[in-house]
Design an enzyme around this catalytic site. Sequence first.
Site, PDB file in Angstrom:
ATOM      1  N   GLY A  77     -24.253  -6.382  67.446  1.00  0.00           N
ATOM      2  CA  GLY A  77     -25.127  -5.349  67.995  1.00  0.00           C
ATOM      3  C   GLY A  77     -25.991  -5.914  69.116  1.00  0.00           C
ATOM      4  O   GLY A  77     -26.245  -5.257  70.132  1.00  0.00           O
ATOM      5  N   LYS A  97     -22.797 -14.626  59.125  1.00  0.00           N
ATOM      6  CA  LYS A  97     -21.536 -14.901  59.838  1.00  0.00           C
ATOM      7  C   LYS A  97     -20.787 -16.039  59.174  1.00  0.00           C
ATOM      8  O   LYS A  97     -19.572 -15.980  58.954  1.00  0.00           O
ATOM      9  CB  LYS A  97     -21.794 -15.247  61.306  1.00  0.00           C
ATOM     10  CG  LYS A  97     -22.390 -14.087  62.083  1.00  0.00           C
ATOM     11  CD  LYS A  97     -22.566 -14.454  63.542  1.00  0.00           C
ATOM     12  CE  LYS A  97     -23.741 -13.696  64.130  1.00  0.00           C
ATOM     13  NZ  LYS A  97     -23.824 -12.285  63.717  1.00  0.00           N
TER      14      LYS A  97
HETATM   15  P1  ADP Z   1     -25.415 -10.187  65.884  1.00  0.00           P
HETATM   16  O1  ADP Z   1     -25.910  -8.890  66.378  1.00  0.00           O
HETATM   17  O2  ADP Z   1     -24.342 -10.758  66.752  1.00  0.00           O
HETATM   18  O3  ADP Z   1     -25.060 -10.200  64.417  1.00  0.00           O
HETATM   19  P2  ADP Z   1     -27.603 -11.932  65.065  1.00  0.00           P
HETATM   20  O4  ADP Z   1     -28.937 -11.973  65.737  1.00  0.00           O
HETATM   21  O5  ADP Z   1     -27.516 -11.362  63.707  1.00  0.00           O
HETATM   22  O6  ADP Z   1     -26.637 -11.187  66.104  1.00  0.00           O
HETATM   23  O7  ADP Z   1     -27.007 -13.423  64.997  1.00  0.00           O
HETATM   24  C1  ADP Z   1     -26.903 -14.241  66.150  1.00  0.00           C
HETATM   25  C2  ADP Z   1     -28.138 -15.146  66.292  1.00  0.00           C
HETATM   26  O8  ADP Z   1     -28.143 -16.160  65.286  1.00  0.00           O
HETATM   27  C3  ADP Z   1     -28.204 -15.945  67.564  1.00  0.00           C
HETATM   28  O9  ADP Z   1     -28.743 -15.199  68.633  1.00  0.00           O
HETATM   29  C4  ADP Z   1     -29.104 -17.142  67.179  1.00  0.00           C
HETATM   30  O10 ADP Z   1     -30.411 -16.948  67.677  1.00  0.00           O
HETATM   31  C5  ADP Z   1     -29.147 -17.095  65.661  1.00  0.00           C
HETATM   32  N1  ADP Z   1     -28.914 -18.366  64.982  1.00  0.00           N
HETATM   33  C6  ADP Z   1     -29.603 -18.765  63.882  1.00  0.00           C
HETATM   34  N2  ADP Z   1     -29.175 -19.949  63.447  1.00  0.00           N
HETATM   35  C7  ADP Z   1     -28.180 -20.346  64.290  1.00  0.00           C
HETATM   36  C8  ADP Z   1     -27.331 -21.497  64.340  1.00  0.00           C
HETATM   37  N3  ADP Z   1     -27.417 -22.468  63.433  1.00  0.00           N
HETATM   38  N4  ADP Z   1     -26.408 -21.550  65.336  1.00  0.00           N
HETATM   39  C9  ADP Z   1     -26.303 -20.567  66.233  1.00  0.00           C
HETATM   40  N5  ADP Z   1     -27.082 -19.444  66.241  1.00  0.00           N
HETATM   41  C10 ADP Z   1     -28.015 -19.332  65.272  1.00  0.00           C
HETATM   42 MG    MG Z   2     -26.383  -9.883  62.769  1.00  0.00          MG
END
Ligand code: ADP
Ligand code: MG
Length: 318
Positions: free
Chosen positions: A10, A280
Site C-alpha cells: 500500500g 513479510k
Molecule cells: P507495505 O505497504 O509494503 O506493507 P510496510 O510499511 O508495512 O509497507 O513495510 C515496509 C517497511 O518496513 C519499510 O518501509 C521499512 O521502513 C520497514 N522495515 C522495518 N524493518 C525493516 C528491515 N529490517 N528491513 C527493511 N525494511 C524494514
Molecule cells: Mg505492510
Amino acid sequence: MERIVVALGGNALERSGGDGSWAQAVVQMREAARGLASAVREGAELILTHGNGPQVGVLLRQNELAEREVPPRPVDVLVAESQGQIGYLIGQELEAALARERSPRTVLNFPSRMVVDAKDPAFQSPSKPVGRFYSEAEANLLRKSRGWAMSRDAARGGWRRLLPSPRPLRWLEAEAFLDWMARRKPASTVPIVAGGGGIPVLDRGQGRCEGVEAVIDKDYAAALVARTVAAPRLAILTDVPGVAVGFHRTWERWLGSVSASELREFHSRGEFSVGSMGPKVEAALEFLNAGGREALICDTTSLPRALRGQAGTRVRPG
Ligand code: ADP
Ligand code: MG
C-alpha cells in the site's frame, strides 16, 4: 508459464510524503505496472494482491470529516471500498503497460473476504496504527467516547488509532476462484484477489458471515493466496530494496539470497519490525514451509530483476 503471486505494498502505491492526490497514485502505479508487465512478457503468470494502509487512512479521514452529514462506514466497508479503488487503479495502468509490451490482458478484480477468528488474540490487543495523528488530549477523548485503542508514535510525534490485525484463516471465495482459474485462458487475464488483506469477516454459521472492524495484513493474506493457488513463487513488493539486518543502523546490511533458516534466525533476534517487515518475513517463511519454492521481497520496480535473481531479498527453503 510460471505462476507467481505478487503482493503490492500500500505504501509503494502511495508514497509517504506525497500530496495524497489520486494523480500521484496514478503516476506511482504507472511505474509499478512497467515492472509487472515486463515480468509477464518474460513468462510470468501473475496473480496480484495489494495492501491498502494509506488508502484506508484516507477513507477514515473522509468518514471523520463528513460525520455530521454522512454516518461513518465501518472499517470492513472501507476495506471493501479500497479493494474497488485500488483494483481499478491497478487495472487501468497494468492493462496499458501490458498492451505496450504486446502482451495484452484484461485485469480482473475479485473483491474478496477472509474469515478471521473472533478469538484471535489480535482482538484483545489491537496493533495496527491507522489514519491520522491526534494530540494527546484528542486521543484520550477518543479512547473514552469511542472505545478506540490508541498508541503514541514517538518518532512522528502524535497518537494514532489502533485496529486489531487478526490472521486470515479462510479465503471465502477460494473454491470459486480456483474453479474460474481452471477454466480461463491464462494468457488472457491477470486476476487481483484479496486486496488489502481481504475484507475481515466472522463466520456465524449457516452461511452467514459478518464484517468486523479489523484490518488483515496483506502479507499474510498473500501467503494464503499463494498456497491456495499452488504458486511456486511469492513476491512481496514494497518501498525498500529488500530485507535488511541492522535496518537504519551503521551496520545495516541488505540480504540478497538467504535460506529460510537464516531468515528465521534473524527474525528471532528481533531484526524485523512488528507490523511492517515482520509480517513479510513471516509470510515468506510460512509460504516456504508449505512447499513454496522461492519468496522474494523487493521494491516495486525491481520485480523482473528479482525474478532473475539479480535484486531484492530472495528466500529459499531449508
Ligand atoms: P507495505 O505497504 O509494503 O506493507 P510496510 O510499511 O508495512 O509497507 O513495510 C515496509 C517497511 O518496513 C519499510 O518501509 C521499512 O521502513 C520497514 N522495515 C522495518 N524493518 C525493516 C528491515 N529490517 N528491513 C527493511 N525494511 C524494514
Ligand atoms: Mg505492510
